[in-house]
Design an enzyme around this catalytic site. Structure first.
Site, PDB file in Angstrom:
ATOM      1  N   SER A 141       0.873  -1.173   0.000  1.00 18.81           N
ATOM      2  CA  SER A 141       0.000   0.000   0.000  1.00 18.81           C
ATOM      3  C   SER A 141       0.907   1.219   0.000  1.00 18.81           C
ATOM      4  O   SER A 141       2.093   1.115   0.364  1.00 18.81           O
ATOM      5  CB  SER A 141      -0.845  -0.004   1.276  1.00 18.81           C
ATOM      6  OG  SER A 141      -1.462   1.254   1.481  1.00 18.81           O
ATOM      7  N   TYR A 165      -1.927   0.227  10.809  1.00 16.98           N
ATOM      8  CA  TYR A 165      -1.928  -0.211   9.404  1.00 16.98           C
ATOM      9  C   TYR A 165      -0.598   0.120   8.727  1.00 16.98           C
ATOM     10  O   TYR A 165      -0.016  -0.722   8.037  1.00 16.98           O
ATOM     11  CB  TYR A 165      -3.097   0.455   8.672  1.00 16.98           C
ATOM     12  CG  TYR A 165      -3.248   0.022   7.238  1.00 16.98           C
ATOM     13  CD1 TYR A 165      -3.426  -1.316   6.901  1.00 16.98           C
ATOM     14  CD2 TYR A 165      -3.208   0.962   6.203  1.00 16.98           C
ATOM     15  CE1 TYR A 165      -3.563  -1.712   5.570  1.00 16.98           C
ATOM     16  CE2 TYR A 165      -3.353   0.573   4.881  1.00 16.98           C
ATOM     17  CZ  TYR A 165      -3.525  -0.766   4.570  1.00 16.98           C
ATOM     18  OH  TYR A 165      -3.663  -1.150   3.258  1.00 16.98           O
TER      19      TYR A 165
HETATM   20  C1  8X3 Z   1      -4.980   1.605   1.436  1.00 17.19           C
HETATM   21  C2  8X3 Z   1      -4.490   2.899   0.967  1.00 17.19           C
HETATM   22  O1  8X3 Z   1      -5.026   5.358   0.694  1.00 17.19           O
HETATM   23  O2  8X3 Z   1      -6.909   3.874   1.043  1.00 17.19           O
HETATM   24  O3  8X3 Z   1      -3.993   0.643   1.381  1.00 17.19           O
HETATM   25  O4  8X3 Z   1      -5.393   4.322   2.888  1.00 17.19           O
HETATM   26  S1  8X3 Z   1      -5.509   4.187   1.418  1.00 17.19           S
END
Ligand code: 8X3
Length: 250
Positions: free
Chosen positions: A136, A149
């Site tokens: 991510s 996260y």
């Molecule tokens: C998710 C990315 O930008 O939606 O992995 O937090 S975001």
């Protein structure tokens, strides 16, 4: 399991029951792979696998025995897409929920470790293996409320990137795909089923959709074997580093 045709390459996709995993499974099947769809939700992956002519294997990436059983059922693995994972909560560090942190580390970091470790011998034996790990932008950025996260995604990214050196000389390529906002079940899971809160994440922007990411993975998986696409960061045009959005009035 459904049997791949002789010489057909096999791609294993975790979290294949929805979102990026499901779209990736379909894209890879379209490229000629026999796709093994892995997820916890049996009914969902059975439907996806049926549509693709692939194989469904029910396994939770947080379960050692289930991941070992997954590896035992596979004769051949050419591509592994580590897609299972996700976020829970958006609390500041001062109010961090340890159960949410444990869940995020179990699914994103240890889940990727378990599946990768279990399938690595087969990926090497394929003679032209590929590991794609979905991290991510949270693997490169931090943001208020996102510590659990971002810590998990940084950890998952570190695990994946470490393999680049450890596997040097072995016939396995490694690609990290790091998306920003993709409209899937991601935010619904993060906010524990709160649809309004989830919808607000994407309000007034044009987010990526799962297919956008799947197409990139399909491109990665169809490069010649000497080409290693190392890290691919992709985000919507409406998203700058996390927390900065170009939101239009509804
Ligand atoms: C998710 C990315 O930008 O939606 O992995 O937090 S975001």
């Amino acid at each position: 399991m459904a049997t791949p045709a002789a010489q057909q390459r096999v791609a294993v996709v975790t979290g294949a029951s929805s979102g990026i995993g499901e779209a990736t499974a379909k894209t890879l099947a379209g490229l000629g792979f026999h796709v093994v769809c892995v997820a916890r939700r049996a009914d969902r992956i059975e439907a996806v696998a049926r549509e693709l002519g692939g194989t469904a294997i029910v396994a939770d990436v947080t379960d050692d025995a289930a991941v070992e059983a997954l590896a035992d059922q596979l004769d051949r693995v050419d591509v592994l897409v580590n897609n299972a994972g996700g976020a829970k909560g958006l609390e500041p560090v001062a109010d961090a929920d340890l159960d949410n942190w444990r869940w995020m580390f179990e699914t994103n970091v240890l889940g990727t470790l378990r599946v990768t470790r279990a399938l690595l011998p087969k990926l090497i034996a394929s003679g032209d293996g590929l590991i794609v790990t979905l991290t991510s932008i949270a693997a490169f950025e931090t943001y208020d409320g996102g510590s659990g996260y971002t810590a998990a995604k940084h950890g998952q990214g570190a695990l994946h990137r470490t393999l680049r050196g450890e596997l040097l000389g072995k016939p396995v390529r490694l690609t990290e795909v790091a998306p920003g906002a993709v409209e899937t079940e991601f935010s619904l899971v993060r906010f524990d089923g709160d649809q309004e809160r989830a919808d607000n994440v994407y309000r007034g922007i044009t987010p990526l959709v799962a297919q956008d990411v799947a197409e990139v993975i399909g491109f990665v998986a169809s490069r010649p074997s000497h080409v290693d696409l190392d890290v691919i960061v992709m985000r919507p045009r409406d998203q700058a580093p996390w927390g900065r959005w170009n939101r239009r009035a509804d």
